[in-house]
Design a protein around this motif. Structure first.
Motif, mmCIF file in Angstrom:
data_model
loop_
_atom_site.group_PDB
_atom_site.id
_atom_site.type_symbol
_atom_site.label_atom_id
_atom_site.label_comp_id
_atom_site.label_asym_id
_atom_site.label_seq_id
_atom_site.Cartn_x
_atom_site.Cartn_y
_atom_site.Cartn_z
ATOM 1 N N GLU A 161 43.014 49.435 60.992
ATOM 2 C CA GLU A 161 44.236 49.781 60.290
ATOM 3 C C GLU A 161 45.056 48.530 59.978
ATOM 4 O O GLU A 161 45.310 47.700 60.847
ATOM 5 C CB GLU A 161 45.068 50.751 61.140
ATOM 6 C CG GLU A 161 46.313 51.263 60.441
ATOM 7 C CD GLU A 161 47.065 52.281 61.267
ATOM 8 O OE1 GLU A 161 48.145 52.696 60.831
ATOM 9 O OE2 GLU A 161 46.566 52.657 62.355
ATOM 10 N N GLY A 162 45.444 48.403 58.730
ATOM 11 C CA GLY A 162 46.243 47.267 58.310
ATOM 12 C C GLY A 162 45.455 46.006 58.034
ATOM 13 O O GLY A 162 46.032 44.990 57.647
ATOM 14 N N LEU A 163 44.133 46.035 58.217
ATOM 15 C CA LEU A 163 43.300 44.848 58.014
ATOM 16 C C LEU A 163 42.183 45.116 57.017
ATOM 17 O O LEU A 163 41.124 44.486 57.074
ATOM 18 C CB LEU A 163 42.710 44.372 59.353
ATOM 19 C CG LEU A 163 43.709 43.913 60.416
ATOM 20 C CD1 LEU A 163 42.969 43.589 61.718
ATOM 21 C CD2 LEU A 163 44.487 42.694 59.931
ATOM 22 N N GLY A 164 42.414 46.055 56.093
ATOM 23 C CA GLY A 164 41.392 46.384 55.119
ATOM 24 C C GLY A 164 41.163 45.254 54.128
ATOM 25 O O GLY A 164 42.049 44.447 53.851
ATOM 26 N N TYR A 165 39.961 45.180 53.602
ATOM 27 C CA TYR A 165 39.651 44.182 52.590
ATOM 28 C C TYR A 165 38.553 44.713 51.676
ATOM 29 O O TYR A 165 37.779 45.591 52.051
ATOM 30 C CB TYR A 165 39.209 42.852 53.227
ATOM 31 C CG TYR A 165 37.980 42.948 54.094
ATOM 32 C CD1 TYR A 165 36.715 42.663 53.574
ATOM 33 C CD2 TYR A 165 38.067 43.322 55.427
ATOM 34 C CE1 TYR A 165 35.583 42.753 54.373
ATOM 35 C CE2 TYR A 165 36.944 43.409 56.230
ATOM 36 C CZ TYR A 165 35.713 43.124 55.693
ATOM 37 O OH TYR A 165 34.589 43.227 56.480
ATOM 38 N N LYS A 166 38.505 44.185 50.461
ATOM 39 C CA LYS A 166 37.534 44.651 49.476
ATOM 40 C C LYS A 166 36.159 44.055 49.754
ATOM 41 O O LYS A 166 36.004 42.842 49.881
ATOM 42 C CB LYS A 166 37.996 44.290 48.064
ATOM 43 C CG LYS A 166 37.101 44.835 46.964
ATOM 44 C CD LYS A 166 37.745 44.742 45.587
ATOM 45 C CE LYS A 166 37.927 43.313 45.158
ATOM 46 N NZ LYS A 166 38.479 43.224 43.789
ATOM 47 N N LEU A 167 35.149 44.915 49.818
ATOM 48 C CA LEU A 167 33.779 44.462 50.043
ATOM 49 C C LEU A 167 33.085 44.110 48.728
ATOM 50 O O LEU A 167 32.423 43.084 48.621
ATOM 51 C CB LEU A 167 32.978 45.552 50.759
ATOM 52 C CG LEU A 167 33.319 45.832 52.218
ATOM 53 C CD1 LEU A 167 32.555 47.057 52.704
ATOM 54 C CD2 LEU A 167 32.984 44.624 53.080
ATOM 55 N N VAL A 168 33.212 45.007 47.745
ATOM 56 C CA VAL A 168 32.504 44.801 46.481
ATOM 57 C C VAL A 168 33.211 45.623 45.405
ATOM 58 O O VAL A 168 33.900 46.601 45.705
ATOM 59 C CB VAL A 168 31.017 45.220 46.607
ATOM 60 C CG1 VAL A 168 30.886 46.726 46.815
ATOM 61 C CG2 VAL A 168 30.209 44.770 45.397
ATOM 62 N N GLU A 169 33.055 45.214 44.182
ATOM 63 C CA GLU A 169 33.589 45.974 43.060
ATOM 64 C C GLU A 169 32.445 46.331 42.119
ATOM 65 O O GLU A 169 31.691 45.451 41.676
ATOM 66 C CB GLU A 169 34.649 45.169 42.310
ATOM 67 C CG GLU A 169 35.390 45.979 41.270
ATOM 68 C CD GLU A 169 36.587 45.231 40.706
ATOM 69 O OE1 GLU A 169 37.713 45.751 40.806
ATOM 70 O OE2 GLU A 169 36.378 44.127 40.162
ATOM 71 N N LEU A 170 32.300 47.620 41.840
ATOM 72 C CA LEU A 170 31.266 48.099 40.925
ATOM 73 C C LEU A 170 31.862 48.199 39.536
ATOM 74 O O LEU A 170 32.923 48.798 39.338
ATOM 75 C CB LEU A 170 30.744 49.462 41.381
ATOM 76 C CG LEU A 170 30.186 49.525 42.807
ATOM 77 C CD1 LEU A 170 29.764 50.939 43.147
ATOM 78 C CD2 LEU A 170 29.021 48.559 42.982
ATOM 79 N N VAL A 171 31.187 47.605 38.567
ATOM 80 C CA VAL A 171 31.684 47.550 37.195
ATOM 81 C C VAL A 171 30.712 48.300 36.286
ATOM 82 O O VAL A 171 29.513 47.989 36.260
ATOM 83 C CB VAL A 171 31.848 46.093 36.716
ATOM 84 C CG1 VAL A 171 32.400 46.058 35.300
ATOM 85 C CG2 VAL A 171 32.740 45.313 37.678
ATOM 86 N N TYR A 172 31.234 49.292 35.538
ATOM 87 C CA TYR A 172 30.421 50.035 34.585
ATOM 88 C C TYR A 172 30.287 49.248 33.284
ATOM 89 O O TYR A 172 31.275 48.715 32.766
ATOM 90 C CB TYR A 172 31.065 51.393 34.281
ATOM 91 C CG TYR A 172 30.997 52.382 35.419
ATOM 92 C CD1 TYR A 172 29.965 53.306 35.495
ATOM 93 C CD2 TYR A 172 31.968 52.392 36.409
ATOM 94 C CE1 TYR A 172 29.895 54.226 36.525
ATOM 95 C CE2 TYR A 172 31.920 53.296 37.445
ATOM 96 C CZ TYR A 172 30.879 54.212 37.501
ATOM 97 O OH TYR A 172 30.825 55.112 38.540
ATOM 98 N N ASP A 173 29.083 49.207 32.779
ATOM 99 C CA ASP A 173 28.851 48.587 31.478
ATOM 100 C C ASP A 173 29.544 49.418 30.401
ATOM 101 O O ASP A 173 29.785 50.610 30.565
ATOM 102 C CB ASP A 173 27.343 48.512 31.213
ATOM 103 C CG ASP A 173 26.996 47.514 30.124
ATOM 104 O OD1 ASP A 173 27.330 47.791 28.957
ATOM 105 O OD2 ASP A 173 26.392 46.481 30.446
ATOM 106 N N ASP A 174 29.828 48.766 29.287
ATOM 107 C CA ASP A 174 30.440 49.487 28.174
ATOM 108 C C ASP A 174 29.486 50.514 27.563
ATOM 109 O O ASP A 174 29.916 51.505 26.970
ATOM 110 C CB ASP A 174 30.893 48.506 27.086
ATOM 111 C CG ASP A 174 32.072 47.664 27.541
ATOM 112 O OD1 ASP A 174 32.835 48.137 28.403
ATOM 113 O OD2 ASP A 174 32.210 46.520 27.061
#
Length: 212
Positions: free
Chosen positions: A25-38
């Motif tokens: 709690e309070g120490l979250g961080y982003k692991l990965v970002e998934l990006v959709y192609d156009d």
């Protein structure tokens, strides 16, 4: 720990989805970002069969399995005291760490001087990091390892060379007896695993947190 996932990606073209770790709690961080192609790869999810093949791992026989006790202890000075261990973990098998006062005293002295981690009261050699085998298991036989986390830290415990069933937590049977090769043990928690030692050799048995 690890898991295999099948993702049905149904977002809009050009959109993004973030996956975050919020375990603490309070120490979250982003692991990965998934990006959709156009341009979408396909209009709809494929109808491929998703059923996995049958598991070929040998089933451990709990009636005949040997029983092995392992206590993980240590950490920074002050994270664990003998009284706290005795009250929360209870007695260990005869000859175990709880009844070996010499091991206990040596462990507490080491903890007062530095960070130290112990398996059944034994720490790795600081110079070579060598450790004698913690367990020797008969090949092609079933074995239960009862693990107690006598620390204030979470430990993902990983066994090389084998997968195992997680059969209980704090004395309560697990719902699915899931197959894993790594099990997360919470502070002061007891976990039992069972497997058939069918892969001969010397295998590492350790926490997946590198500094541990």
């Amino acid at each position: 720990m690890r898991a295999d996932l099948i993702l049905d990606m149904t977002g809009k073209p050009g959109s993004r989805v973030s996956i975050s770790d919020r375990f603490y709690e309070g120490l979250g961080y982003k692991l990965v970002e998934l990006v959709y192609d156009d341009t979408p790869l396909r209009e709809r999810a494929p109808d491929w069969p998703l059923a996995l093949p049958a598991n070929s791992l040998p089933e451990p026989d709990l009636e005949t399995a040997s029983r092995n006790e392992v206590v993980f202890a240590g950490g920074m000075m002050g994270e664990m005291v003998a009284q706290d261990m005795g009250e929360s973990m209870g007695p260990v098998a005869p000859g175990g760490m709880m009844r070996d006062m010499n091991s206990m005293m040596g462990m507490m002295q080491a903890m007062n001087s530095s960070t130290a981690w112990f398996i059944n009261g034994v720490a790795a050699d600081e110079a070579s990091h060598d450790m004698k085998p913690a367990l020797t298991l008969e090949r092609n036989k079933s074995h239960v390892i009862a693990m107690a986390n006598a620390t204030a830290w979470h430990h993902p415990i990983h066994l090389h060379g084998h997968s195992f069933r997680v059969i209980s937590r704090n004395g309560q049977p697990t719902r699915n007896r899931e197959w894993q090769d790594t099990v997360l043990i919470s502070p002061r928690e007891k976990v039992e695993i069972a497997f058939v030692a069918d892969n001969s050799g010397d295998w590492m048995f350790h926490c997946h947190v590198l500094e541990h």
